[in-house]
Write an enzyme that holds these catalytic residues in place. Structure first.
Site, PDB file in Angstrom:
ATOM      1  N   CYS A   1      -4.908  22.618  18.327  1.00 47.42           N
ATOM      2  CA  CYS A   1      -4.777  22.888  19.761  1.00 47.42           C
ATOM      3  C   CYS A   1      -4.206  21.679  20.502  1.00 47.42           C
ATOM      4  CB  CYS A   1      -6.119  23.302  20.341  1.00 47.42           C
ATOM      5  SG  CYS A   1      -6.781  24.794  19.601  1.00 47.42           S
TER       6      CYS A   1
ATOM      7  N   GLY B   1       0.835  -1.197   0.000  1.00 44.32           N
ATOM      8  CA  GLY B   1       0.000   0.000   0.000  1.00 44.32           C
ATOM      9  C   GLY B   1       0.864   1.238   0.000  1.00 44.32           C
TER      10      GLY B   1
ATOM     11  N   TYR C   1       3.328   8.059  15.625  1.00 43.12           N
ATOM     12  CA  TYR C   1       4.500   7.197  15.511  1.00 43.12           C
ATOM     13  C   TYR C   1       5.828   7.943  15.597  1.00 43.12           C
ATOM     14  CZ  TYR C   1       0.796   4.582  13.056  1.00 43.12           C
ATOM     15  OH  TYR C   1      -0.379   3.992  12.703  1.00 43.12           O
TER      16      TYR C   1
END
Length: 462
Positions: free
Chosen positions: A389, A321, A362
């Site tokens: 925020c 992918g 990550y």
């Protein structure tokens, strides 16, 4: 250099006849700082960058920012590279990386199958004309709607991920028919760029363990269901993997399980799916997975292992992918503010974690580039942050940019084609950015910008 930026209705010449470029083992020698950009990337005289002949600065002016630019030729070339490396396998594009109608069409035209994880992805693909028999349905916890849609549309294979799913699936298959299924197996192999994307180890939510016997139990349960046809085994060991060795180890363990199925049930399963997770480079100097080497090593292990176990060699499936669409995408932001806080310089842009949550999830690192104007200022280390925020809304930490970067400047971030918009959110109601295809010097909208009106129409609380 001037290029045309077309409207949605523009007719773009097909990229299908362009030559296929190999997927390399590591990033090539840096070419004007563009080694991790699409191969079509070219610097322009005004410090701009062209993608597929399209000016990123002009695209930013025409479509607004943030904007995602996807190089159609790069996507197609990467599809072809996989078909070349694995000519006798089923190469199935993992739609979770990025999906839209154009992406479905490109994948289909280049001869790949499709891997979907929800009824939504499945319905979009089939509505676009993708043949359902070339679709694989995934999901660790498929909803009733997911399973019912897969059965109704006749997907080629459903990968079962739990024993409870086996009974639910069998119950909705019409009498007198059968659905082809695979069992997702945990091979007990740790691989991947982050612990949160390691899916081949014990004690996580995906698959069924060989070690504790769950996989063998699920195989037996499937074989007891007359409306289900077990056609093979599946495993996925992780994501952003750049080494071949873990895949070879996974194949070895899966052959062992295939042999046990033969010995215990008298059945040789004809298919083996080894998933995807192929790593790409996000910054110059980082490695990528060499697909040609992977193909040779996996093929050799499969043939040798099956010969030792006296098994017929199963048909292989793999599910890339990120490695197909990730390097093809570039996102362009506009700088909103530059702030000095203590020893840090924060460059804030008009996007952030709502269109790319990966750094927050990550700790992924990128290499942004100033485009659209020349700068002679020496580089300075800055932190590129988003507009949201959250203190964790950081897109690129401590990266070099010209010391005179200022509001209104454009920053382009490469390797942005996968897991940005597919994981995007509605945080702060800023709206998700558009996706623009670039090919042969023409840009066209694939997915339009999400507007405030789009979001307001979903809110019916008054």
């Amino acid at each position: 250099m001037t290029v045309s930026v077309a409207s949605t209705s523009a007719v773009v010449p097909s990229a299908a006849t362009e030559p296929t470029a190999p997927v390399t083992a590591a990033t090539p020698a840096d070419r004007d700082g563009l080694s991790v950009w699409p191969r079509s990337a070219r610097p322009a005289d005004d410090a701009d960058v062209l993608i597929g002949g399209v000016s990123l600065a002009e695209a930013a002016d025409r479509f607004g920012t943030p904007v995602y630019v996807l190089d159609e030729s790069e996507v197609r070339e990467r599809c072809r590279a996989y078909r070349t490396a694995f000519p006798e396998a089923d190469v199935v594009y993992a739609a979770k990386a990025f999906l839209c109608r154009a992406m479905v069409r490109w994948v289909q035209e280049e001869g790949l199958g499709l891997d979907v994880c929800s009824a939504g992805e499945l319905e979009l693909a089939v509505a676009t004309g993708f043949p359902p028999e070339k679709i694989v349905m995934h999901g660790n916890a498929k909803s009733p709607e997911d399973l019912e849609t897969a059965v109704r549309l006749g997907v080629g294979r459903i990968v079962v991920d739990s024993t409870s799913e086996i009974a639910r699936l069998a119950a909705i298959v019409p009498m007198g028919s059968r659905r082809r299924v695979m069992v997702r197996v945990v091979p007990g192999i740790a691989a991947g760029g982050h612990t949160k994307v390691q899916t081949g180890t014990e004690d996580q939510k995906f698959g069924l363990s060989i070690t504790d016997g769950s996989a063998q139990h699920a195989i037996t349960r499937v074989l007891d269901q007359p409306r289900l046809e077990l056609v093979g085994l599946h495993c996925h060991i992780g994501s952003q993997i750049t080494a071949v060795k873990p895949y070879v180890a996974a194949v070895r363990r899966m052959i062992g399980l295939l042999a046990r199925v033969r010995d215990h049930h008298g059945l040789e399963l004809p298919q083996l799916n080894i998933g995807g997770g192929h790593g790409i480079a996000y910054r110059p100097g980082e490695d990528t997975l060499n697909v040609s080497v992977l193909a040779g090593r996996v093929r050799a292990e499969l043939e040798d292992g099956c010969a030792r176990a006296k098994l017929n060699v199963p048909r292989l499936t793999l599910e890339p992918g990120r490695a197909v669409v990730g390097p093809a995408g570039v996102v362009v932001y506009r700088v909103l503010s530059v702030k000095q806080t203590g020893s840090h310089t924060f460059v804030a842009v008009d996007g952030g974690m709502s269109d790319n949550p990966r750094p927050a999830l990550y700790g992924v690192r990128y290499s942004p580039r100033l485009i659209g104007r020349h700068s002679v200022a020496p580089p300075a280390l800055v932190t590129v942050v988003g507009r949201h925020c959250e203190a964790g809304d950081v897109l690129a930490d401590e990266v070099p940019l010209p010391g005179d970067v200022r509001p209104g400047d454009l920053l382009a971030v490469p390797a942005a084609g996968a897991y940005h918009l597919s994981m995007a959110s509605g945080y702060n109601l800023v709206g998700r950015p558009p996706v623009v295809a670039a090919a042969n010097g023409v840009a066209r909208t694939l997915v339009r910008r999400e507007s405030l009106d789009d979001m307001n129409r979903r809110d019916i609380g008054l």
